[in-house]
Scaffold this motif. Sequence first.
Motif, short mmCIF file in Angstrom:
data_model
loop_
_atom_site.label_atom_id
_atom_site.label_comp_id
_atom_site.label_asym_id
_atom_site.label_seq_id
_atom_site.Cartn_x
_atom_site.Cartn_y
_atom_site.Cartn_z
N GLY A 1 0.80 -1.22 0.00
CA GLY A 1 0.00 0.00 0.00
C GLY A 1 0.83 1.26 0.00
O GLY A 1 2.06 1.23 0.05
N THR A 2 0.13 2.38 -0.02
CA THR A 2 0.80 3.68 -0.07
C THR A 2 1.61 3.97 1.18
O THR A 2 2.52 4.79 1.14
CB THR A 2 -0.23 4.80 -0.29
OG1 THR A 2 -1.20 4.75 0.75
CG2 THR A 2 -0.91 4.67 -1.65
N VAL A 3 1.29 3.31 2.28
CA VAL A 3 2.06 3.53 3.51
C VAL A 3 3.33 2.68 3.56
O VAL A 3 4.18 2.87 4.42
CB VAL A 3 1.20 3.24 4.77
CG1 VAL A 3 0.01 4.15 4.84
CG2 VAL A 3 0.78 1.79 4.82
N ASP A 4 3.46 1.74 2.60
CA ASP A 4 4.62 0.86 2.58
C ASP A 4 5.80 1.53 1.89
O ASP A 4 5.64 2.41 1.05
CB ASP A 4 4.26 -0.45 1.88
CG ASP A 4 3.26 -1.27 2.67
OD1 ASP A 4 3.47 -1.44 3.88
OD2 ASP A 4 2.27 -1.71 2.07
N SER A 5 6.98 1.07 2.22
CA SER A 5 8.22 1.65 1.72
C SER A 5 8.76 0.86 0.53
O SER A 5 9.11 -0.31 0.66
CB SER A 5 9.27 1.66 2.84
OG SER A 5 10.54 1.95 2.32
N VAL A 6 8.84 1.53 -0.61
CA VAL A 6 9.46 0.93 -1.79
C VAL A 6 10.93 0.64 -1.51
O VAL A 6 11.48 -0.37 -1.95
CB VAL A 6 9.29 1.84 -3.03
CG1 VAL A 6 10.10 1.34 -4.21
CG2 VAL A 6 7.82 1.97 -3.39
N GLU A 7 11.56 1.49 -0.73
CA GLU A 7 12.97 1.29 -0.39
C GLU A 7 13.16 0.01 0.43
O GLU A 7 14.08 -0.77 0.18
CB GLU A 7 13.53 2.51 0.38
CG GLU A 7 13.67 3.74 -0.47
CD GLU A 7 12.36 4.49 -0.75
OE1 GLU A 7 11.31 4.21 -0.10
OE2 GLU A 7 12.38 5.35 -1.65
N GLN A 8 12.28 -0.22 1.43
CA GLN A 8 12.38 -1.44 2.23
C GLN A 8 12.10 -2.68 1.38
O GLN A 8 12.75 -3.71 1.54
CB GLN A 8 11.41 -1.38 3.42
CG GLN A 8 11.85 -0.40 4.49
CD GLN A 8 13.21 -0.73 5.05
OE1 GLN A 8 13.51 -1.86 5.40
NE2 GLN A 8 14.08 0.27 5.12
N LEU A 9 11.14 -2.58 0.47
CA LEU A 9 10.86 -3.69 -0.44
C LEU A 9 12.08 -3.97 -1.31
O LEU A 9 12.46 -5.13 -1.51
CB LEU A 9 9.63 -3.38 -1.30
CG LEU A 9 9.19 -4.48 -2.25
CD1 LEU A 9 8.78 -5.74 -1.50
CD2 LEU A 9 8.05 -3.99 -3.13
N THR A 10 12.71 -2.94 -1.82
CA THR A 10 13.91 -3.10 -2.65
C THR A 10 15.02 -3.77 -1.85
O THR A 10 15.69 -4.68 -2.36
CB THR A 10 14.37 -1.73 -3.19
OG1 THR A 10 13.30 -1.14 -3.93
CG2 THR A 10 15.59 -1.87 -4.08
N LEU A 11 15.22 -3.37 -0.61
CA LEU A 11 16.25 -4.00 0.22
C LEU A 11 15.94 -5.47 0.47
O LEU A 11 16.86 -6.31 0.48
CB LEU A 11 16.40 -3.23 1.54
CG LEU A 11 17.00 -1.83 1.41
CD1 LEU A 11 16.94 -1.10 2.74
CD2 LEU A 11 18.43 -1.90 0.87
#
Length: 181
Positions: free
Chosen positions: A20-30
């Motif tokens: 969702g919009t509250v989730d971090s694309v950066e954390q997903l990438t890591l």
Amino acid sequence: MNISSAEVRSSETVQVRRFGTVDSVEQLTLLLHRAYADHTAAGRVFFASYQSPQDTQHRLSKGECWVTMNGNALVGTVTVSAPHTTPAGYPAPAGGGSFWQLAVEPTQRGTGLGQRLLALAESRIAALGSTQVVIDTSSQATDLVDWYRRRGYAPIGTWRWDVTNYDSVVLMKNLPTTAPS
């Protein structure tokens, strides 16, 4: 954050939901970088092992991203699309679905989380109207290819992406169809 395998096995602690919009694309990438690091160490450079957060966002925009959370910790992900558009010449039937960025936190391997994400991907692809799933992975990643084969996927061709350093084996699985009631 370290999470024990026993915690991940508990259905009460792991939640599956849409990214969702509250989730971090950066954390997903890591997470993707960590999950695919062993392939890089073996000399196979999967795009997910080095993609930027902008690349991750672009890939997310092509389908539905699902995540598994243990409390606040991101422990798995998969992105699905159906029908999925493939490049000209890609050996896939028209109208098939696909998934990518299937990743599990390395400390959580062997807990069944990957199988749970695979089942979710197949279920979503069927719900979106496709009767086949087509994916690809490094032909050199024999353990991974065998994992998919044990789950009903069969090789149907090969492909070479310009963002990897290997030839891919393209795998397909027919999804069960349900008769109208």
